[in-house]
Design an enzyme around this catalytic site. Sequence first.
Site, PDB file in Angstrom:
ATOM      1  N   ARG A   1       0.862  -1.179   0.000  1.00 55.10           N
ATOM      2  CA  ARG A   1       0.000   0.000   0.000  1.00 55.10           C
ATOM      3  C   ARG A   1       0.896   1.225   0.000  1.00 55.10           C
ATOM      4  O   ARG A   1       2.100   1.143   0.125  1.00 55.10           O
ATOM      5  CB  ARG A   1      -0.981   0.010   1.168  1.00 55.10           C
ATOM      6  CG  ARG A   1      -0.517  -0.520   2.534  1.00 55.10           C
ATOM      7  CD  ARG A   1       0.617   0.177   3.177  1.00 55.10           C
ATOM      8  NE  ARG A   1       0.378   1.618   3.296  1.00 55.10           N
ATOM      9  CZ  ARG A   1       1.362   2.488   3.510  1.00 55.10           C
ATOM     10  NH1 ARG A   1       2.603   2.083   3.581  1.00 55.10           N
ATOM     11  NH2 ARG A   1       1.104   3.777   3.610  1.00 55.10           N
ATOM     12  N   GLY A   2       0.241   2.374  -0.224  1.00 59.39           N
ATOM     13  CA  GLY A   2       1.013   3.600  -0.367  1.00 59.39           C
ATOM     14  C   GLY A   2       1.049   3.966  -1.843  1.00 59.39           C
ATOM     15  O   GLY A   2       1.397   3.126  -2.681  1.00 59.39           O
TER      16      GLY A   2
ATOM     17  N   ASP B   1      -1.992  10.890  -2.114  1.00 56.51           N
ATOM     18  CA  ASP B   1      -2.438   9.841  -3.024  1.00 56.51           C
ATOM     19  C   ASP B   1      -2.883  10.401  -4.362  1.00 56.51           C
ATOM     20  O   ASP B   1      -2.843   9.692  -5.368  1.00 56.51           O
ATOM     21  CB  ASP B   1      -3.567   9.039  -2.369  1.00 56.51           C
ATOM     22  CG  ASP B   1      -3.045   8.250  -1.186  1.00 56.51           C
ATOM     23  OD1 ASP B   1      -2.918   8.823  -0.088  1.00 56.51           O
ATOM     24  OD2 ASP B   1      -2.698   7.062  -1.389  1.00 56.51           O
TER      25      ASP B   1
ATOM     26  N   LYS C   1      -4.463  10.149   3.337  1.00 57.93           N
ATOM     27  CA  LYS C   1      -5.170   9.321   4.313  1.00 57.93           C
ATOM     28  C   LYS C   1      -6.161  10.104   5.166  1.00 57.93           C
ATOM     29  O   LYS C   1      -5.852  11.234   5.589  1.00 57.93           O
ATOM     30  CB  LYS C   1      -4.120   8.653   5.220  1.00 57.93           C
ATOM     31  CG  LYS C   1      -4.658   7.668   6.222  1.00 57.93           C
ATOM     32  CD  LYS C   1      -5.547   6.599   5.619  1.00 57.93           C
ATOM     33  CE  LYS C   1      -4.887   5.958   4.431  1.00 57.93           C
ATOM     34  NZ  LYS C   1      -5.808   5.136   3.603  1.00 57.93           N
TER      35      LYS C   1
HETATM   36  C1  LIG Z   1       3.864   7.929  -0.190  1.00 58.92           C
HETATM   37  S1  LIG Z   1       2.252   8.449  -0.102  1.00 58.92           S
HETATM   38  C2  LIG Z   1       1.442   7.122   0.711  1.00 58.92           C
HETATM   39  C3  LIG Z   1       0.013   7.461   1.038  1.00 58.92           C
HETATM   40  O1  LIG Z   1      -0.791   6.295   0.803  1.00 58.92           O
HETATM   41  C4  LIG Z   1      -1.385   5.933   2.024  1.00 58.92           C
HETATM   42  O2  LIG Z   1      -2.643   5.353   1.853  1.00 58.92           O
HETATM   43  P1  LIG Z   1      -2.791   3.734   1.973  1.00 58.92           P
HETATM   44  O3  LIG Z   1      -1.980   3.293   3.151  1.00 58.92           O
HETATM   45  O4  LIG Z   1      -4.294   3.532   2.145  1.00 58.92           O
HETATM   46  O5  LIG Z   1      -2.295   3.176   0.656  1.00 58.92           O
HETATM   47  C5  LIG Z   1      -1.500   7.235   2.782  1.00 58.92           C
HETATM   48  O6  LIG Z   1      -2.539   8.039   2.261  1.00 58.92           O
HETATM   49  C6  LIG Z   1      -0.137   7.806   2.503  1.00 58.92           C
HETATM   50  O7  LIG Z   1      -0.001   9.154   2.772  1.00 58.92           O
END
Ligand SMILES: CSC[C@H]1O[C@H](OP(=O)(O)O)[C@H](O)[C@@H]1O
Length: 347
Positions: free
Chosen positions: A47-48, A240, A251
């Site tokens: 994720r990320g 994101d 997030k």
């Molecule tokens: C390097 S930006 C990562 C960004 O993505 C995360 O969301 P998720 O864990 O649901 O994929 C979160 O918004 C982070 O800031």
Amino acid sequence: MGAIFPVIWHGDRVHLIDQTRLPAAYELKEIRTSAEMATAIRTMIVRGAPAIGVAAAFGMVLGAQEYSGSDRASFLAHLEAVATDLRQTRPTAVNLFWAIDRMLSAAQAETATIEALKDHLLATAQAIASEDVATCQAIGQHGLAALPSTPEKLRLLTHCNAGALATAGYGTALGVVRSAWRANRLERVYADETRPRLQGAKLTAWECVQEGIPVTLLADTMAAHCMQRGMIDAVVVGADRIALNGDTANKIGTYSVALAAQAHDIPFFVAAPLSTIDTKIHTGAEIPIEERHPQEIYQVGFTRIAPAGVDFYNPAFDVTPAHLITGIITELGVFAPADLARGIGAA
Ligand SMILES: CSC[C@H]1O[C@H](OP(=O)(O)O)[C@H](O)[C@@H]1O
């Protein structure tokens, strides 16, 4: 532990750090098919935003490997089907779609054979990954220069995980943290736990501990209090999807942190690669917000924390309006939101 790379190509398969197992266990998940990669993205094993893009790129490589014919047109049709599956995993992080589109463009290359084209696709995915690490390191350096000049050692708050685990390596928001730490400009990181998935508690805190960076874990309700008490010098978060006006999806809970930062005149930075900027949209109102299963809210570990008969709402992201953002830190430099479109040549 050395540098953290969440997505690793391994001969003819991908090894992912299983981020659903951290911090209790460091486990690699072997991904052999494009369908397995789609599941890994959907279930947040990886994720990320940038990491999702890199994972999808290698998902396209795995999909190419699944084709055994010799007809180019049917091979390209097969790749489009793989792309459709990967696109449907998560809707908000634009890096996913950017990476898939780049892989499909690479598939248009004129090569002597299908096998040569498969090799070209692998090289493209590997380039996406290596470029992202370099991009994060550049973001780290530009971010370091943009941080307040005083105090000498800063106390930075971050939300969720925008670290090496969320990218191909080094991280965006945590890339700025790493660069500040290595430049002796950091006192400590305050990490929001980030309910409901707890990426801050489980992943950001873990990354900081691995690197020996002092980190204080906060419940999400504590950020404003810490700002009011003068404990925070600046906020750095990831993203994101960023609209051309600078509105930023990140997030859930990021918007609240930005409001508190403004109330206390604390600089609020977004750190993200250009691949997170969606040049097709002008404001954050156009950003699709993923809604995830209610169980992420009503269950912590194996314990249900809400009674039956309750309704739930589980948006995984929110949108911070541009006027709350001090600067957007990219590999090209730091832009005020109003200058973003012109700064990246999209105006
Ligand atoms: C390097 S930006 C990562 C960004 O993505 C995360 O969301 P998720 O864990 O649901 O994929 C979160 O918004 C982070 O800031």
